[in-house]
Design a protein around this motif. Structure first.
Motif, mmCIF file in Angstrom:
data_model
loop_
_atom_site.group_PDB
_atom_site.id
_atom_site.type_symbol
_atom_site.label_atom_id
_atom_site.label_comp_id
_atom_site.label_asym_id
_atom_site.label_seq_id
_atom_site.Cartn_x
_atom_site.Cartn_y
_atom_site.Cartn_z
ATOM 1 N N HIS A 1 19.960 -13.912 -20.066
ATOM 2 C CA HIS A 1 20.421 -13.498 -18.749
ATOM 3 C C HIS A 1 21.832 -14.028 -18.521
ATOM 4 O O HIS A 1 22.147 -15.164 -18.894
ATOM 5 C CB HIS A 1 19.498 -14.038 -17.659
ATOM 6 N N VAL A 2 22.668 -13.211 -17.910
ATOM 7 C CA VAL A 2 23.981 -13.640 -17.437
ATOM 8 C C VAL A 2 23.869 -13.784 -15.923
ATOM 9 O O VAL A 2 23.532 -12.824 -15.223
ATOM 10 C CB VAL A 2 25.074 -12.631 -17.820
ATOM 11 N N LEU A 3 24.153 -14.984 -15.418
ATOM 12 C CA LEU A 3 23.917 -15.303 -14.014
ATOM 13 C C LEU A 3 25.172 -15.886 -13.394
ATOM 14 O O LEU A 3 25.644 -16.953 -13.799
ATOM 15 C CB LEU A 3 22.762 -16.315 -13.903
ATOM 16 N N GLY A 4 25.733 -15.146 -12.440
ATOM 17 C CA GLY A 4 26.898 -15.619 -11.727
ATOM 18 C C GLY A 4 28.192 -15.503 -12.532
ATOM 19 O O GLY A 4 28.263 -14.726 -13.487
ATOM 20 N N PRO A 5 29.223 -16.283 -12.093
ATOM 21 C CA PRO A 5 29.146 -17.291 -11.035
ATOM 22 C C PRO A 5 28.892 -16.670 -9.654
ATOM 23 O O PRO A 5 29.376 -15.573 -9.355
ATOM 24 C CB PRO A 5 30.518 -17.966 -11.077
ATOM 25 N N VAL B 1 27.688 -18.106 -21.986
ATOM 26 C CA VAL B 1 26.817 -17.476 -22.980
ATOM 27 C C VAL B 1 27.569 -17.242 -24.280
ATOM 28 O O VAL B 1 27.057 -17.503 -25.381
ATOM 29 C CB VAL B 1 26.243 -16.163 -22.428
ATOM 30 N N THR B 2 28.811 -16.761 -24.183
ATOM 31 C CA THR B 2 29.622 -16.510 -25.379
ATOM 32 C C THR B 2 29.841 -17.791 -26.171
ATOM 33 O O THR B 2 29.746 -17.809 -27.407
ATOM 34 C CB THR B 2 30.966 -15.889 -24.976
ATOM 35 N N ALA C 1 29.561 -8.186 -18.156
ATOM 36 C CA ALA C 1 29.259 -8.734 -19.480
ATOM 37 C C ALA C 1 29.304 -7.656 -20.551
ATOM 38 O O ALA C 1 29.788 -7.892 -21.670
ATOM 39 C CB ALA C 1 27.884 -9.399 -19.459
ATOM 40 N N LEU C 2 28.825 -6.468 -20.233
ATOM 41 C CA LEU C 2 28.855 -5.372 -21.208
ATOM 42 C C LEU C 2 30.292 -4.975 -21.541
ATOM 43 O O LEU C 2 30.621 -4.728 -22.708
ATOM 44 C CB LEU C 2 28.082 -4.165 -20.659
ATOM 45 N N GLY D 1 31.063 -3.547 -27.272
ATOM 46 C CA GLY D 1 30.154 -2.933 -28.241
ATOM 47 C C GLY D 1 29.182 -3.897 -28.887
ATOM 48 O O GLY D 1 28.250 -3.471 -29.564
ATOM 49 N N ARG D 2 29.367 -5.193 -28.682
ATOM 50 C CA ARG D 2 28.463 -6.183 -29.260
ATOM 51 C C ARG D 2 27.395 -6.646 -28.275
ATOM 52 O O ARG D 2 26.625 -7.555 -28.569
ATOM 53 C CB ARG D 2 29.245 -7.393 -29.761
ATOM 54 N N THR D 3 27.373 -6.028 -27.106
ATOM 55 C CA THR D 3 26.416 -6.393 -26.072
ATOM 56 C C THR D 3 25.735 -5.146 -25.548
ATOM 57 O O THR D 3 26.381 -4.129 -25.316
ATOM 58 C CB THR D 3 27.124 -7.127 -24.910
ATOM 59 N N ARG D 4 24.432 -5.226 -25.386
ATOM 60 C CA ARG D 4 23.645 -4.168 -24.765
ATOM 61 C C ARG D 4 22.961 -4.745 -23.529
ATOM 62 O O ARG D 4 22.910 -5.958 -23.330
ATOM 63 C CB ARG D 4 22.606 -3.616 -25.748
ATOM 64 N N GLY D 5 22.414 -3.864 -22.696
ATOM 65 C CA GLY D 5 21.804 -4.315 -21.457
ATOM 66 C C GLY D 5 20.447 -3.702 -21.219
ATOM 67 O O GLY D 5 20.114 -2.638 -21.746
#
Length: 309
Positions: free
Chosen positions: A41-45, A67-68, A97-98, A103-107
């Motif tokens: 999960h990506v949360l915030g800030p 996260v990165t 985040a996407l 291209g290296r991240t999906r949701g």
């Protein structure tokens, strides 16, 4: 993008939402190139992406930069960001985040009553490849069949996977529903089965039977959530390994970072990576779990597999 909530003090985190491990160890296990964290999960800030007013919990911020950095430390180069219920149906943080992932991240999205087909198509263009149904009462009321059908209608034809978040014996209770869903279905966190019933209890038997259908996938994540023993989670790791051995082509893995709604302190994410040596002890199994299966399930561009080093 949501505007910052200027002048507002951030809400304190809820009980069960500890900060992530302050210094996760560097894994001893070398991961194959293109390895994917298929659940985080990506949360915030919160000052930039405020949490939903109707949320049932408030997490500690875990923005995309954090996260990165974690993924670079762990040896992971692709990610699947799952929309958290604390963000509601505002996907601003996910979309941010996407875009940064290139291209290296999906949701994986949450589809609400007001989410239109146009909204869904925009999410798809941004990189969303699944939707989540939460059946846990602390997250929201259980979705009705009519609500599920409405979501299915709006995502029809996009090839999205349906991700189900269930716990305890619910995987057995909802087995008929799961079997009837079109397309691929993913069971999060090994259905959060209660290991007090053993590995031959009704929930585990139902999970294994669903895995045999050929359309159901399992995330062998959350070993820290379901273990009765604590780190290094030998009981839940053994279950995860058995599921990988049962259906090596329909399993994926994720850190579950930053570990919201848990008991006690957050696990060491470096340890979680090292436990993959027991969950997928063969290099071929490990590559399937971390590279090939996520690429298939979440439609990663083929170039990402070759270029992620």
């Amino acid at each position: 993008m949501t505007e910052p909530a200027l002048g507002r003090a951030p809400a304190p985190p809820s009980p069960g939402c500890p900060p992530p491990h302050p210094a996760p160890r560097r894994p001893r296990l070398a991961l194959p190139p293109g390895s994917c964290d298929a659940h985080l999960h990506v949360l915030g800030p919160a000052e930039v992406f405020p949490y939903a007013a109707q949320r049932t919990f408030t997490p500690v911020d875990a923005p995309k930069e954090q996260v990165t950095a974690l993924h670079a430390h762990l040896g992971l180069s692709r990610a699947v960001v799952v929309q958290s219920s604390c963000n509601g149906f505002d996907h601003s943080a996910l979309l941010d985040a996407l875009a940064a992932g290139q291209g290296r991240t999906r949701g994986v999205a949450l589809i609400g009553d007001t989410t239109t087909r146009t909204d869904v198509e925009a999410l798809h263009r941004a990189g969303v490849r699944g939707f989540r149904l939460n059946f846990l009462p602390h997250l929201r009321t259980t979705p009705t069949r009519s609500e599920i059908d409405s979501v299915l209608e709006r995502v029809d034809g996009l090839g999205w996977a349906a991700e189900l978040h269930v716990t305890g014996d619910e995987v057995a209770e909802y087995a008929s529903l799961i079997r009837g869903l079109p397309g691929r279905v993913v069971i999060d966190h090994m259905a959060r089965v209660d290991l007090r019933a053993g590995t031959d209890g009704p929930a585990v038997r139902a999970l294994r039977a669903l895995l045999e259908t050929g359309d159901v996938w399992v995330k062998v994540s959350g070993v820290d959530r379901i273990s009765l023993q604590g780190p290094p989670y030998a009981d839940s790791v053994a279950l995860a390994a058995s599921l990988v051995a049962q259906a090596p082509e329909r399993v994926v893995w994720g850190t579950d970072y930053p570990h919201v709604n848990i008991g006690g302190e957050a696990p060491d994410d470096g340890l979680l990576v090292d436990l993959l040596a027991d969950i997928a002890p063969d290099p071929v199994l490990l590559r399937r779990l971390l590279v090939d299966n996520p690429a298939d399930l979440f439609d990663f561009p083929a170039r990402s597999v070759a270029s992620d080093r």
